[in-house]
Write a protein that holds these residues in place. Sequence first.
Motif, mmCIF file in Angstrom:
data_model
loop_
_atom_site.group_PDB
_atom_site.id
_atom_site.type_symbol
_atom_site.label_atom_id
_atom_site.label_comp_id
_atom_site.label_asym_id
_atom_site.label_seq_id
_atom_site.Cartn_x
_atom_site.Cartn_y
_atom_site.Cartn_z
ATOM 1 N N SER A 255 45.425 41.424 35.315
ATOM 2 C CA SER A 255 46.625 41.718 36.079
ATOM 3 C C SER A 255 47.064 40.477 36.848
ATOM 4 O O SER A 255 46.306 39.515 37.021
ATOM 5 C CB SER A 255 46.368 42.870 37.045
ATOM 6 O OG SER A 255 45.479 42.475 38.065
ATOM 7 N N PHE A 256 48.287 40.530 37.348
ATOM 8 C CA PHE A 256 48.839 39.390 38.086
ATOM 9 C C PHE A 256 48.028 39.108 39.355
ATOM 10 O O PHE A 256 47.697 37.957 39.653
ATOM 11 C CB PHE A 256 50.290 39.694 38.455
ATOM 12 C CG PHE A 256 51.005 38.556 39.113
ATOM 13 C CD1 PHE A 256 51.447 37.476 38.383
ATOM 14 C CD2 PHE A 256 51.243 38.567 40.488
ATOM 15 C CE1 PHE A 256 52.109 36.421 38.991
ATOM 16 C CE2 PHE A 256 51.904 37.516 41.106
ATOM 17 C CZ PHE A 256 52.341 36.442 40.346
ATOM 18 N N SER A 257 47.686 40.174 40.093
ATOM 19 C CA SER A 257 46.924 39.970 41.331
ATOM 20 C C SER A 257 45.534 39.414 41.041
ATOM 21 O O SER A 257 45.008 38.598 41.805
ATOM 22 C CB SER A 257 46.806 41.284 42.105
ATOM 23 O OG SER A 257 46.140 42.269 41.348
ATOM 24 N N LYS A 258 44.932 39.817 39.922
ATOM 25 C CA LYS A 258 43.608 39.310 39.566
ATOM 26 C C LYS A 258 43.664 37.832 39.230
ATOM 27 O O LYS A 258 42.771 37.060 39.618
ATOM 28 C CB LYS A 258 43.049 40.091 38.375
ATOM 29 C CG LYS A 258 41.648 39.660 37.964
ATOM 30 C CD LYS A 258 41.116 40.511 36.828
ATOM 31 C CE LYS A 258 39.708 40.064 36.432
ATOM 32 N NZ LYS A 258 39.151 40.914 35.343
ATOM 33 N N SER A 259 44.712 37.397 38.534
ATOM 34 C CA SER A 259 44.825 35.982 38.168
ATOM 35 C C SER A 259 44.975 35.088 39.384
ATOM 36 O O SER A 259 44.676 33.902 39.332
ATOM 37 C CB SER A 259 46.022 35.775 37.227
ATOM 38 O OG SER A 259 47.255 35.932 37.914
ATOM 39 N N HIS A 260 45.422 35.666 40.509
ATOM 40 C CA HIS A 260 45.568 34.904 41.749
ATOM 41 C C HIS A 260 44.470 35.239 42.761
ATOM 42 O O HIS A 260 44.575 34.869 43.932
ATOM 43 C CB HIS A 260 46.940 35.166 42.364
ATOM 44 C CG HIS A 260 48.065 34.516 41.622
ATOM 45 N ND1 HIS A 260 48.521 33.244 41.922
ATOM 46 C CD2 HIS A 260 48.810 34.940 40.579
ATOM 47 C CE1 HIS A 260 49.505 32.927 41.103
ATOM 48 N NE2 HIS A 260 49.703 33.937 40.278
ATOM 49 N N SER A 261 43.424 35.933 42.305
ATOM 50 C CA SER A 261 42.269 36.284 43.150
ATOM 51 C C SER A 261 42.680 37.091 44.378
ATOM 52 O O SER A 261 42.154 36.898 45.471
ATOM 53 C CB SER A 261 41.521 35.012 43.583
ATOM 54 O OG SER A 261 41.065 34.279 42.472
ATOM 55 N N GLU B 214 45.796 56.799 35.245
ATOM 56 C CA GLU B 214 44.408 56.969 35.666
ATOM 57 C C GLU B 214 43.514 55.841 35.152
ATOM 58 O O GLU B 214 42.630 55.345 35.862
ATOM 59 C CB GLU B 214 43.874 58.313 35.163
ATOM 60 C CG GLU B 214 42.438 58.617 35.578
ATOM 61 C CD GLU B 214 42.271 58.703 37.088
ATOM 62 O OE1 GLU B 214 41.153 58.444 37.571
ATOM 63 O OE2 GLU B 214 43.261 59.031 37.783
ATOM 64 N N GLU B 215 43.749 55.420 33.905
ATOM 65 C CA GLU B 215 42.938 54.343 33.331
ATOM 66 C C GLU B 215 43.097 53.047 34.133
ATOM 67 O O GLU B 215 42.130 52.315 34.359
ATOM 68 C CB GLU B 215 43.321 54.110 31.870
ATOM 69 C CG GLU B 215 42.912 55.240 30.943
ATOM 70 C CD GLU B 215 43.232 54.932 29.501
ATOM 71 O OE1 GLU B 215 43.745 53.812 29.229
ATOM 72 O OE2 GLU B 215 42.964 55.780 28.641
ATOM 73 N N LEU B 216 44.324 52.768 34.561
ATOM 74 C CA LEU B 216 44.581 51.566 35.339
ATOM 75 C C LEU B 216 43.935 51.663 36.716
ATOM 76 O O LEU B 216 43.377 50.688 37.222
ATOM 77 C CB LEU B 216 46.089 51.345 35.477
ATOM 78 C CG LEU B 216 46.522 50.097 36.272
ATOM 79 C CD1 LEU B 216 45.960 48.836 35.626
ATOM 80 C CD2 LEU B 216 48.039 50.015 36.361
ATOM 81 N N VAL B 217 43.995 52.838 37.321
ATOM 82 C CA VAL B 217 43.369 53.038 38.629
ATOM 83 C C VAL B 217 41.863 52.809 38.529
ATOM 84 O O VAL B 217 41.263 52.131 39.378
ATOM 85 C CB VAL B 217 43.651 54.460 39.162
ATOM 86 C CG1 VAL B 217 42.831 54.720 40.428
ATOM 87 C CG2 VAL B 217 45.135 54.630 39.450
ATOM 88 N N GLN B 218 41.238 53.344 37.485
ATOM 89 C CA GLN B 218 39.796 53.174 37.303
ATOM 90 C C GLN B 218 39.448 51.707 37.083
ATOM 91 O O GLN B 218 38.443 51.215 37.610
ATOM 92 C CB GLN B 218 39.326 54.023 36.119
ATOM 93 C CG GLN B 218 39.384 55.522 36.371
ATOM 94 C CD GLN B 218 38.954 56.330 35.158
ATOM 95 O OE1 GLN B 218 38.617 55.780 34.114
ATOM 96 N NE2 GLN B 218 38.968 57.652 35.294
ATOM 97 N N LEU B 219 40.282 51.025 36.312
ATOM 98 C CA LEU B 219 40.062 49.600 36.070
ATOM 99 C C LEU B 219 40.143 48.817 37.373
ATOM 100 O O LEU B 219 39.311 47.940 37.662
ATOM 101 C CB LEU B 219 41.100 49.077 35.064
ATOM 102 C CG LEU B 219 40.992 47.600 34.674
ATOM 103 C CD1 LEU B 219 39.678 47.343 33.937
ATOM 104 C CD2 LEU B 219 42.177 47.184 33.807
ATOM 105 N N TRP B 220 41.135 49.132 38.176
ATOM 106 C CA TRP B 220 41.330 48.451 39.449
ATOM 107 C C TRP B 220 40.181 48.761 40.415
ATOM 108 O O TRP B 220 39.699 47.886 41.133
ATOM 109 C CB TRP B 220 42.666 48.884 40.069
ATOM 110 C CG TRP B 220 43.318 47.788 40.865
ATOM 111 C CD1 TRP B 220 42.699 46.873 41.670
ATOM 112 C CD2 TRP B 220 44.710 47.464 40.914
ATOM 113 N NE1 TRP B 220 43.620 46.017 42.230
ATOM 114 C CE2 TRP B 220 44.859 46.364 41.784
ATOM 115 C CE3 TRP B 220 45.843 48.027 40.336
ATOM 116 C CZ2 TRP B 220 46.097 45.806 42.085
ATOM 117 C CZ3 TRP B 220 47.078 47.465 40.621
ATOM 118 C CH2 TRP B 220 47.204 46.367 41.475
#
Length: 335
Positions: free
Chosen positions: A1-7, A26-32
Motif C-alpha cells: 500500500s501507499f502508506s506502507k511504502s512510506h513507512s 475485510e481482506e484488506l482490514v486483516q492485511l492492514w
Amino acid sequence: SFSKSHSLSNMVFSSYESEIKKDAPEELVQLWERETHVLFAKHTTQKNEFSRVTSEFTKQGIDFLPLKGFLMKALYPRPEFRTMSDLDFLIREGDVERAGETVKSMGYKGVSEDEDNVHDTFQKPPFMDIELHRKLFADSEYSFDDAILKEGESHWYLMTDEDFLCFILRHSKKHYENGGCGMRAVLDHYLLLKKYPKVFLSPEFEERLRKAGLYDFSNLISSLAFLWFEGIEPEGDISGFEVYTLTGGTYGTYANAALIGMKKKGKFGYVLERVFPSPSLIKKRYKWVRKCPILLPVGYVVRIFSSIIFGDALAYIRAIKHGKKRMNDENQKAE
C-alpha cells in the motif's frame, strides 16, 4: 500500500482504524491489522534490545551515541508510529571492535563489512539489525569531543541540537540524492521544525547549513512540510520535489535515482556511471575484489552479467527511460 511504502502504515491505521474497518473490504482490514501487529512487535523488540545493548555497553565501559530513528521516535505522539530499520550507534574508533564482540555475545552475527569504513552491521532474527558507526559519514569529522554526556549516565552521549539537526538533514539529503526520502522524512522534518524553531531561525545555524551545503535542501523540505501539514503555500514551485517525494517511498526508487543522476551528470554521464560505477562500489559489492584488488576488472564483468541474469539491468533501463521522460516534462514546464 501507499502508506506502507512510506513507512507510515502503523500511524495511518491507528489514526483511522474505525473508518478503515467500516469502509474497507475485510481482506484488506486483516492485511492492514497483520502489518501493524508486525510493526508493533518490531518496535517492542527494538525498544527492549536498545535497553539491553546500551546497558551492556555501559557495563563494558564503551561510550555510545544513539543515532537517527531511535531519537526521532520521541517526537511522535506514540513512539511505535515512527518505524526504523535498525539501531544505530556511534562508537569511539578504538572501541568498535570491542562493541562488535559485545553485541555478538548477545546473539548477533556480523553480516557485512562497510567499504567506506563508516559502520559494521550485525543482525539477529527476526527483526534486529544494529549498525555500529565509526563515523557519521565517510567524510565526517564529528567525534565524541563534540558530544554531550547524557545527564545521569556514564557512557551515553548525545549530540547538541545543532549537530543533531545537521545530521538528520544530511541523512535525508543522502536518501533524496539516492532515489527519494519519502513522506516520513518530510514528517520527521516538520516535527523537528516545531521542536527546534529557534535553532532553525538563527542566523548562525543558517550560515552553518550554507557551509555544509544543506541550506537549499532544508528550505525545500521545509516548504513541502509546511504545505502538507499547515497548508502554507511555498514561495516558489516545489511540485517537482513533491512528486519526487511521493513516488519515492521511504528509501527511494530506481526512477527517482535516475532523475537526480541525470540532472547532476547529464543523461550520457549517468548511463555511463551505471554501466561502469566507481571501483569503490565494485569493492563494496564483492568481498573477493576487496581482498584481491587485481580482480577489479572481473568484478565489473560479474556485475554486468549478474544484472542481466537477475533483472537489475532491465529495471535500470526502465528507470532511465522514466527518468528521462520526467526530466523532459520538467524542462517543458519550465519553458
